[in-house]
Design a protein around this motif. Structure first.
Motif, PDB file in Angstrom:
ATOM      1  N   PRO A 110       0.832  -1.207   0.000  1.00 33.89           N
ATOM      2  CA  PRO A 110       0.000   0.000   0.000  1.00 33.89           C
ATOM      3  C   PRO A 110       0.864   1.254   0.000  1.00 33.89           C
ATOM      4  N   VAL A 111       0.318   2.304  -0.567  1.00 35.40           N
ATOM      5  CA  VAL A 111       1.003   3.587  -0.614  1.00 35.40           C
ATOM      6  C   VAL A 111       0.506   4.420   0.564  1.00 35.40           C
ATOM      7  N   GLU A 112       1.434   5.012   1.295  1.00 32.70           N
ATOM      8  CA  GLU A 112       1.058   5.834   2.437  1.00 32.70           C
ATOM      9  C   GLU A 112       0.305   7.069   1.951  1.00 32.70           C
ATOM     10  N   LYS A 113      -0.799   7.388   2.668  1.00 27.91           N
ATOM     11  CA  LYS A 113      -1.550   8.590   2.324  1.00 27.91           C
ATOM     12  C   LYS A 113      -1.949   9.329   3.587  1.00 27.91           C
ATOM     13  N   GLU A 114      -2.293  10.567   3.433  1.00 28.66           N
ATOM     14  CA  GLU A 114      -2.648  11.445   4.553  1.00 28.66           C
ATOM     15  C   GLU A 114      -3.713  10.817   5.443  1.00 28.66           C
ATOM     16  N   GLY A 115      -3.476  10.841   6.744  1.00 24.95           N
ATOM     17  CA  GLY A 115      -4.450  10.332   7.693  1.00 24.95           C
ATOM     18  C   GLY A 115      -4.439   8.830   7.875  1.00 24.95           C
ATOM     19  N   HIS A 116      -3.525   8.131   7.214  1.00 22.07           N
ATOM     20  CA  HIS A 116      -3.425   6.682   7.319  1.00 22.07           C
ATOM     21  C   HIS A 116      -1.992   6.288   7.655  1.00 22.07           C
ATOM     22  N   ALA A 117      -1.821   5.082   8.148  1.00 15.43           N
ATOM     23  CA  ALA A 117      -0.495   4.555   8.460  1.00 15.43           C
ATOM     24  C   ALA A 117      -0.356   3.178   7.831  1.00 15.43           C
ATOM     25  N   ILE A 118       0.873   2.765   7.646  1.00 12.43           N
ATOM     26  CA  ILE A 118       1.156   1.431   7.115  1.00 12.43           C
ATOM     27  C   ILE A 118       1.549   0.534   8.290  1.00 12.43           C
ATOM     28  N   ILE A 119       0.904  -0.627   8.372  1.00  8.54           N
ATOM     29  CA  ILE A 119       1.161  -1.597   9.435  1.00  8.54           C
ATOM     30  C   ILE A 119       1.588  -2.910   8.792  1.00  8.54           C
ATOM     31  N   LYS A 120       2.699  -3.470   9.263  1.00  6.54           N
ATOM     32  CA  LYS A 120       3.096  -4.820   8.843  1.00  6.54           C
ATOM     33  C   LYS A 120       2.298  -5.776   9.710  1.00  6.54           C
ATOM     34  N   ILE A 121       1.413  -6.532   9.100  1.00  5.27           N
ATOM     35  CA  ILE A 121       0.508  -7.416   9.829  1.00  5.27           C
ATOM     36  C   ILE A 121       1.287  -8.581  10.443  1.00  5.27           C
ATOM     37  N   ARG A 122       1.037  -8.803  11.733  1.00  2.58           N
ATOM     38  CA  ARG A 122       1.671  -9.909  12.458  1.00  2.58           C
ATOM     39  C   ARG A 122       0.648 -10.956  12.900  1.00  2.58           C
ATOM     40  N   ARG A 123      -0.563 -10.516  13.254  1.00  2.00           N
ATOM     41  CA  ARG A 123      -1.603 -11.427  13.733  1.00  2.00           C
ATOM     42  C   ARG A 123      -2.952 -10.984  13.187  1.00  2.00           C
ATOM     43  N   ILE A 124      -3.780 -11.968  12.833  1.00  3.95           N
ATOM     44  CA  ILE A 124      -5.138 -11.697  12.371  1.00  3.95           C
ATOM     45  C   ILE A 124      -6.085 -12.641  13.098  1.00  3.95           C
ATOM     46  N   GLY A 125      -7.132 -12.075  13.693  1.00  4.06           N
ATOM     47  CA  GLY A 125      -8.162 -12.889  14.323  1.00  4.06           C
ATOM     48  C   GLY A 125      -9.222 -13.272  13.304  1.00  4.06           C
ATOM     49  N   ILE A 126      -9.832 -14.403  13.506  1.00  2.33           N
ATOM     50  CA  ILE A 126     -10.936 -14.851  12.651  1.00  2.33           C
ATOM     51  C   ILE A 126     -12.207 -14.726  13.472  1.00  2.33           C
ATOM     52  N   CYS A 127     -13.190 -14.000  12.942  1.00  3.23           N
ATOM     53  CA  CYS A 127     -14.431 -13.800  13.685  1.00  3.23           C
ATOM     54  C   CYS A 127     -15.622 -14.290  12.858  1.00  3.23           C
TER      55      CYS A 127
END
Length: 113
Positions: free
Chosen positions: A20-37
């Motif tokens: 993803p390209v960084e844009k105003e008001g957002h941040a880039i996160i390297k995903i480490r964990r994802i929950g399943i709901c």
């Protein structure tokens, strides 16, 4: 980056996507964990009414911050609120962004983590 895409109910496939390209008001996160709901399960089963395929699931996630954000440091462990409201509809203007008529939920209306 690697992706895991729900291409149709009951079907997952691996894929690749551009970072993803960084844009105003957002941040880039390297995903480490994802929950399943339940939302993810309903999407996979084909019983999620507000869903379209193909979609990268995942809105309950955490990771490492890769971009500068006020109050945080690159490398911090973070999570985020996966609901993106428009800020201009009557619900948003009334202080009820959870009722936004244009809401986009990460991993439901737009690709997730």
């Amino acid at each position: 980056m690697k992706t895991w895409i729900c291409t149709a109910h009951g079907i997952f496939s691996r894929g690749q996507a551009a970072m993803p390209v960084e844009k105003e008001g957002h941040a880039i996160i390297k995903i480490r964990r994802i929950g399943i709901c339940g939302t993810d399960l309903h999407a996979f089963q084909g019983t999620q009414p507000y869903f379209s395929y193909p979609r990268i699931l995942g809105h309950e996630l955490s990771g490492t911050l890769l971009s500068e954000v006020d109050g945080f440091t690159v490398g911090d462990a973070v999570t985020f609120i996966p609901y993106f409201h428009c800020g201009t509809c009557i619900a948003c203007r009334s202080g009820k962004p959870n009722c936004c008529v244009n809401i986009n939920v990460f991993g439901v209306h737009i690709d997730g983590g």
